[in-house]
Design a protein around this motif. Structure first.
Motif, short mmCIF file in Angstrom:
data_model
loop_
_atom_site.label_atom_id
_atom_site.label_comp_id
_atom_site.label_asym_id
_atom_site.label_seq_id
_atom_site.Cartn_x
_atom_site.Cartn_y
_atom_site.Cartn_z
N GLU A 1 19.48 43.78 77.35
CA GLU A 1 19.95 43.82 75.96
C GLU A 1 19.18 42.83 75.10
N GLN B 1 21.92 42.98 82.95
CA GLN B 1 22.06 43.81 81.76
C GLN B 1 21.94 42.99 80.47
N GLN B 2 22.35 41.72 80.52
CA GLN B 2 22.16 40.85 79.36
C GLN B 2 20.68 40.62 79.09
N ARG C 1 19.53 53.48 77.08
CA ARG C 1 18.78 52.56 76.22
C ARG C 1 17.68 51.88 77.03
N GLY D 1 27.22 47.02 81.22
CA GLY D 1 26.24 47.51 80.25
C GLY D 1 25.29 48.54 80.81
N ARG E 1 15.80 44.31 74.36
CA ARG E 1 15.87 45.42 73.40
C ARG E 1 16.00 44.88 71.97
#
Length: 375
Positions: free
Chosen positions: A345, A341-342, A28, A53, A348
């Protein structure tokens, strides 16, 4: 499935979100790749890295060719099996590490001969050898072999290096051949010179790659200069292929890069900082070594769901760091990778919703608040 592809699902300004599809799984984007230099993300088990993630890891051609050796890894089933990571892996070409770590190196048109920083043994890296090593490792995304001069450097040096890297890019493409299920990325060079970056992008597009990296940044030029370069460099690359900014970076760098059209990044910062007592949070950086944390029963970040924040106090994290216990690096690394990773995310989701600017404003405001007050 043996094909690879990249598709964009949404854009917001220059910021993009999408997915890179590989036989080993989907990546992603925007994506942050934890660095697994020597076939391990330091202080982390592979399943723990996945739990943060991460969709993909980065492995290092230079380090793995020296120890334990690419041929040995191939005999043992390839890098994925060797390190127990069955998701995608990107391997760098080794060029940057040769320039920064190796000694007694000699650069020629053919490649680079150098003495190993491990044991002094002599080696040769060329575009062809780099492609061979990365094939032995079995990585899903392979990087073309390039030269990365340290900045600052004069224009003549940067221009010479860029043209050499473009000749090596063609040789990398030729040596890579046809490998269904694997991707080859070219690397744009040119320092901070917009016209040289443009020439490099033109050369890479003519050769044709599955993705395009922006190299030669985050090497000492500073954030302002890097962002000025990123204001034009990603735009010079194809819009229908992934864009990878190598070696970046701090949370602010990552957000600024995505804002300017970058899809992928990697950096040792979250893992290295974790081992040295630094934790990245929504409210800035926490130095757990500081005495103010010794009696603090609160978590690093009350809203964080990582193992360090859900199970341990600042006082405990301070104690184990001061006592040189291994769990200190393990917990802080897990926290930092989770936080990075947060961020990805969050971006995104925001890009998909057309709310990147609002997300970015809130991100910077939170970090500007600073850490929670001492008790």
């Amino acid at each position: 499935m043996s094909i690879t592809s990249f598709s964009l699902s949404a854009t917001d300004g220059k910021a993009r979100t999408g997915v890179i599809r590989t036989p080993r799984g989907e990546i992603r984007t925007p994506a942050f790749m934890p660095v697994g230099t020597a076939a391990t993300v330091k202080a982390m088990l592979p399943e723990q890295v996945r739990a943060t993630g991460a969709d993909i890891l980065l492995g290092n051609t230079y380090h793995l060719m020296l120890r334990p050796g690419a041929e040995r890894i191939a005999k043992l089933g390839g890098l994925h099996r060797f390190m127990n990571w069955d998701l995608p892996i990107l391997t760098d070409s080794g060029g940057f590490q040769v320039m920064s770590l190796a000694s007694l190196r000699k650069l020629t048109e053919e490649g680079v001969t150098f003495a190993s920083h491990v044991d002094g043994s002599r080696h040769m890296l060329s575009p062809e050898r780099s492609m061979e090593i990365q094939k032995l490792l079995g990585s899903d995304i392979v990087m073309a072999f390039d030269e990365c001069p340290a900045l600052p450097a004069d224009r003549a040096r940067i221009e010479h290096s860029m043209h050499l890297s473009m000749r090596w890019a063609q040789r990398s493409r030729d040596a890579f051949g046809d490998r269904p299920g694997h991707m080859l990325f070219g690397i744009q060079q040119g320092g901070l010179e917009q016209d040289l970056r443009g020439q490099s992008a033109e050369a890479l597009r003519a050769i044709g790659f599955d993705g395009y990296a922006i190299g030669g940044l985050a090497v000492g030029e500073g954030q302002e200069a890097m962002f000025a370069c990123l204001d034009h460099a990603p735009d010079q690359l194809p819009t229908d292929k992934p864009r990878y900014l190598m070696g970046v970076g701090k949370p602010d760098d990552i957000v600024g890069a995505v804002k300017r059209g970058i899809d992928m990044m990697d950096c040792v910062l979250p893992t290295r900082s974790g081992r040295t007592g630094q934790a990245f949070t929504r409210h800035g950086v926490v130095n757990i070594k500081n005495a103010r944390h010794a009696d603090d029963p609160r978590p690093l970040d009350a809203s964080c769901t990582c193992p360090a924040c859900t199970g341990y106090s600042r006082a405990y994290l301070h104690h184990v760091f001061r006592a040189h216990e291994m769990i200190s690096g393990m917990l802080l690394t897990a926290h930092n990778l989770h936080y990075f990773q947060q961020i990805m995310e969050g971006m995104r989701v925001a890009i998909a919703a057309g709310q990147f600017e609002a997300w970015e404003t809130a991100f910077h405001a939170g970090r500007a608040e600073g850490d929670i007050p001492p008790l």
